[in-house]
Enzyme design. Structure first.
Site, PDB file in Angstrom:
ATOM      1  N   LYS A 178       0.841  -1.302   0.146  1.00 25.06           N
ATOM      2  CA  LYS A 178       0.030  -0.040   0.080  1.00 25.06           C
ATOM      3  C   LYS A 178       0.783   1.138  -0.029  1.00 25.06           C
ATOM      4  O   LYS A 178       1.639   1.546   1.009  1.00 25.06           O
ATOM      5  CB  LYS A 178      -0.794   0.264   1.067  1.00 25.06           C
ATOM      6  CG  LYS A 178      -1.854   1.253   1.068  1.00 25.06           C
ATOM      7  CD  LYS A 178      -2.576   1.511   2.474  1.00 25.06           C
ATOM      8  CE  LYS A 178      -1.736   2.677   3.131  1.00 25.06           C
ATOM      9  NZ  LYS A 178      -1.991   3.948   2.373  1.00 25.06           N
ATOM     10  N   GLY A 231       7.390   4.635   8.142  1.00 21.90           N
ATOM     11  CA  GLY A 231       6.605   5.743   8.200  1.00 21.90           C
ATOM     12  C   GLY A 231       6.837   6.450   9.863  1.00 21.90           C
ATOM     13  O   GLY A 231       7.888   6.250  10.245  1.00 21.90           O
ATOM     14  N   SER A 232       5.631   6.877  10.410  1.00 23.34           N
ATOM     15  CA  SER A 232       5.968   7.886  11.567  1.00 23.34           C
ATOM     16  C   SER A 232       6.077   6.656  12.729  1.00 23.34           C
ATOM     17  O   SER A 232       5.298   5.421  12.671  1.00 23.34           O
ATOM     18  CB  SER A 232       4.504   8.534  11.848  1.00 23.34           C
ATOM     19  OG  SER A 232       3.596   7.691  12.122  1.00 23.34           O
ATOM     20  N   THR A 233       6.597   7.165  14.018  1.00 23.07           N
ATOM     21  CA  THR A 233       6.620   6.313  14.967  1.00 23.07           C
ATOM     22  C   THR A 233       5.144   6.054  15.686  1.00 23.07           C
ATOM     23  O   THR A 233       4.913   4.895  16.094  1.00 23.07           O
ATOM     24  CB  THR A 233       7.296   6.941  16.054  1.00 23.07           C
ATOM     25  OG1 THR A 233       8.837   7.079  15.574  1.00 23.07           O
ATOM     26  CG2 THR A 233       7.489   6.189  17.517  1.00 23.07           C
ATOM     27  N   GLU A 234       4.351   6.915  15.783  1.00 19.46           N
ATOM     28  CA  GLU A 234       3.111   7.133  16.047  1.00 19.46           C
ATOM     29  C   GLU A 234       2.306   5.573  15.297  1.00 19.46           C
ATOM     30  O   GLU A 234       1.646   4.779  15.981  1.00 19.46           O
ATOM     31  CB  GLU A 234       2.154   8.121  16.003  1.00 19.46           C
ATOM     32  CG  GLU A 234       0.772   8.075  16.446  1.00 19.46           C
ATOM     33  CD  GLU A 234       0.006   9.108  16.242  1.00 19.46           C
ATOM     34  OE1 GLU A 234      -1.112   9.360  16.489  1.00 19.46           O
ATOM     35  OE2 GLU A 234       0.522  10.378  15.489  1.00 19.46           O
ATOM     36  N   GLY A 244       3.716   3.380  13.751  1.00 22.00           N
ATOM     37  CA  GLY A 244       4.628   1.834  14.018  1.00 22.00           C
ATOM     38  C   GLY A 244       4.002   1.573  15.318  1.00 22.00           C
ATOM     39  O   GLY A 244       3.853   0.200  15.311  1.00 22.00           O
ATOM     40  N   GLU A 270      10.631   1.060  10.323  1.00 26.27           N
ATOM     41  CA  GLU A 270      11.706   1.848  10.073  1.00 26.27           C
ATOM     42  C   GLU A 270      10.903   2.941  10.214  1.00 26.27           C
ATOM     43  O   GLU A 270       9.906   3.695   9.363  1.00 26.27           O
ATOM     44  CB  GLU A 270      12.143   1.761   8.538  1.00 26.27           C
ATOM     45  CG  GLU A 270      13.563   2.518   8.756  1.00 26.27           C
ATOM     46  CD  GLU A 270      13.046   3.978   7.853  1.00 26.27           C
ATOM     47  OE1 GLU A 270      12.929   4.784   8.873  1.00 26.27           O
ATOM     48  OE2 GLU A 270      13.072   3.956   6.813  1.00 26.27           O
ATOM     49  N   CYS A 294      13.405  10.663   7.105  1.00 26.45           N
ATOM     50  CA  CYS A 294      13.514  10.106   8.351  1.00 26.45           C
ATOM     51  C   CYS A 294      14.788  10.133   8.910  1.00 26.45           C
ATOM     52  O   CYS A 294      14.933  10.254  10.260  1.00 26.45           O
ATOM     53  CB  CYS A 294      13.043   8.593   8.398  1.00 26.45           C
ATOM     54  SG  CYS A 294      13.760   7.336   7.429  1.00 26.45           S
ATOM     55  N   GLU A 339      10.307  15.052  15.908  1.00 24.08           N
ATOM     56  CA  GLU A 339      10.598  15.084  14.320  1.00 24.08           C
ATOM     57  C   GLU A 339       9.749  16.240  13.697  1.00 24.08           C
ATOM     58  O   GLU A 339       8.394  15.968  13.647  1.00 24.08           O
ATOM     59  CB  GLU A 339      10.313  13.719  13.906  1.00 24.08           C
ATOM     60  CG  GLU A 339      10.803  13.452  12.378  1.00 24.08           C
ATOM     61  CD  GLU A 339      10.811  12.180  11.972  1.00 24.08           C
ATOM     62  OE1 GLU A 339      11.298  11.722  11.076  1.00 24.08           O
ATOM     63  OE2 GLU A 339       9.563  11.353  12.507  1.00 24.08           O
TER      64      GLU A 339
END
Length: 479
Positions: A186, A238-241, A243, A260, A294, A391
């Site tokens: 996706k 993508g973003s830590t949130e 993830g 990642e 990133c 970030e």
């Protein structure tokens, strides 16, 4: 002699090399088929906000079809196929990518907003290189140090971000296919077009149906794919949130997971560094791809004794950066990818000023249409400032100083992230001493943002886990 300023005439790349369909559907089992939802979203050019194409929103029924197609292809065709034969397909895809590189570079710039010289000279060469590199591994997996007869995991669910759409696709799909897996990928909702054109390349390469499937949509589509019980591996950038959300969703399922995530990379400049070289690395580290990276060097840690000189040279260099039309070959800084991302950058920049840091930007006119933010440098930054902790994912640099190497390492590691760092020094011993103590997955020596398919990439702490690229990246797709 008076300093001369050279004016550059516009040098736009032609849009005519790209032929877009008015509307795109998901690519499932080797063909584009209407999404069961019937819903579409419009992807726009962030440089002028003009619509580019409509893209279908895949729902649960479409995810079911894609996963079933991938499973069927894995069981009957791709999994049993010899590594040498799989490698031929990857080599064929790599060659087509090279042949269509100009078209794909223009497409990526239109959909993403990054300068054409970056998509042309960085993204597309690396995309092809990843397929060439992993094609070479396809018949040599038994020699990768991962056991005498490593086997593919199965069906991989892959979700990629908008900052490097085609490159992130290559990072995910190339090793998965080389190892014998099939994939359902996706792309990001704001940058789906290069993935859909890649689906056409799969058709052109006669890749067996179901080996690669592309489902488009927003967050709900990604969540449905990640949670689908028919997949064996989840790979996310993508973003830590998000993830964290993915980690919770797959906990206890037995699926392999690679994440990642975000970063807040430190770029450390010692007093013995070659300052002009370091300034170029600082600019590359934070302003490449508008800071939508990133592993961006968004925190500059410069030794106190040379801080004033570094800032003087840095500001002079930034004054010469050209912001504007991403399709102009002279452009250094393009458009921010979306209105939502621009709002976030603005909010964090305001927070930096409100908390007492001093912001500076060069005098540059921003286009009237599109999403734009000037290159910005904050001085007087402390470790407590939000711009030093969070970030930003934009062209915003926070400058801190240090006196000793121990202080530099302590400040560099004082972050929940651990993805990247850069070290600038002429002393090899100091370089190795610093790198050994940094908690970062990638440490660059007297350079920044250098990537190679043979080199593993990944982070620690809230920057995720797992590696992509090299032999280490193959391991994630082999049982």
């Amino acid at each position: 002699m008076d300093e001369q300023t050279f004016a550059y005439a516009p040098a736009p790349e032609s849009r005519s090399v790209v032929s877009l369909r008015p509307s795109y559907e998901p690519f499932i089992d080797g063909a584009f088929a209407p999404a069961a939802t019937g819903d579409h979203i419009t992807t726009v050019n962030p440089a002028d906000e003009e619509p580019l194409a409509e893209v279908a929103v895949a729902g649960d029924a479409d995810i079911d079809r894609a996963v079933a197609a991938a499973r069927r292809a894995f069981d009957t065709v791709w999994g049993p196929m010899s590594g040498a034969e799989r490698g031929k397909y990857l080599f064929r895809i790599a060659r087509i990518l090279q042949e269509r590189s100009r078209e794909l570079a223009v497409l990526e710039t239109l959909d993403n907003g990054k300068p054409i010289k970056e998509t042309r000279d960085t993204d597309l060469p690396l995309v092809a290189a990843h397929f060439f590199y992993h094609a070479g591994w396809a018949d040599k997996l038994g020699h990768a140090g991962l056991g005498p007869d490593p086997r593919p995991v199965g069906v991989a669910a892959q979700v990629i971000p908008w900052n490097f759409p085609l490159l992130m696709l290559a990072w995910k799909i190339a090793p998965a296919l080389a190892a014998g897996n099939t994939v359902v990928l996706k792309p990001a909702e704001t940058t789906p077009l290069s993935a859909l054109v890649f689906a056409e390349i799969c058709q052109e390469a006669d890749l067996p149906p179901g080996v690669v499937n592309i489902v488009t949509g927003a967050g709900a589509t990604g969540r449905a794919l990640v949670a689908h019980p028919g997949t064996d591996k989840v790979a996310f950038t993508g973003s830590t949130e998000v993830g964290r959300e993915i980690a919770r969703a797959v906990a206890g399922t037995g699926k392999r997971v690679g994440l990642e995530l975000g970063g807040k990379g430190a770029n450390i400049v010692y007093d013995d560094a070659a300052l002009d070289q370091a300034v170029e690395g600082i600019v590359t580290g934070i302003f490449f791809n508008q800071g939508h990276v990133c592993c961006a060097g968004s925190r500059l840690l410069v030794q106190e004794s040379v801080a004033d000189e570094v800032l003087l040279r840095l500001r002079a260099r930034i004054e010469r950066l050209r912001l504007g039309d991403p399709l102009d070959k002279n452009t250094d800084i393009g458009a921010i990818n979306s209105a939502a991302q621009l709002d976030r950058i603005r909010a964090l920049a305001r927070a930096g000023s409100d908390e007492g840091a001093e912001g500076w930007s060069p005098s540059c006119a921003l286009p009237e249409r599109g999403y734009w933010f000037p290159p910005t440098v904050f001085t007087g930054v402390s470790q407590a400032h939000r711009i030093a902790r969070e970030e930003i994912f934009g062209p915003v640099l926070s400058v801190l100083t240090f006196r000793t190497p121990d202080e530099a390492v302590a400040k560099a590691n004082n972050t929940p992230y651990g993805l990247s760092a850069g070290v600038w020094t002429e002393k090899g011993s100091r370089m190795l001493w610093t790198a050994e103590r940094l908690r970062a997955g990638v440490v660059w020596s007297n350079t920044f943002n250098k990537f190679d398919p043979a080199s593993p990439f990944g982070g620690y702490k809230e920057s995720g886990y797992g590696r992509e690229g090299g032999r280490h990246g193959l391991e994630a797709y082999l049982a």
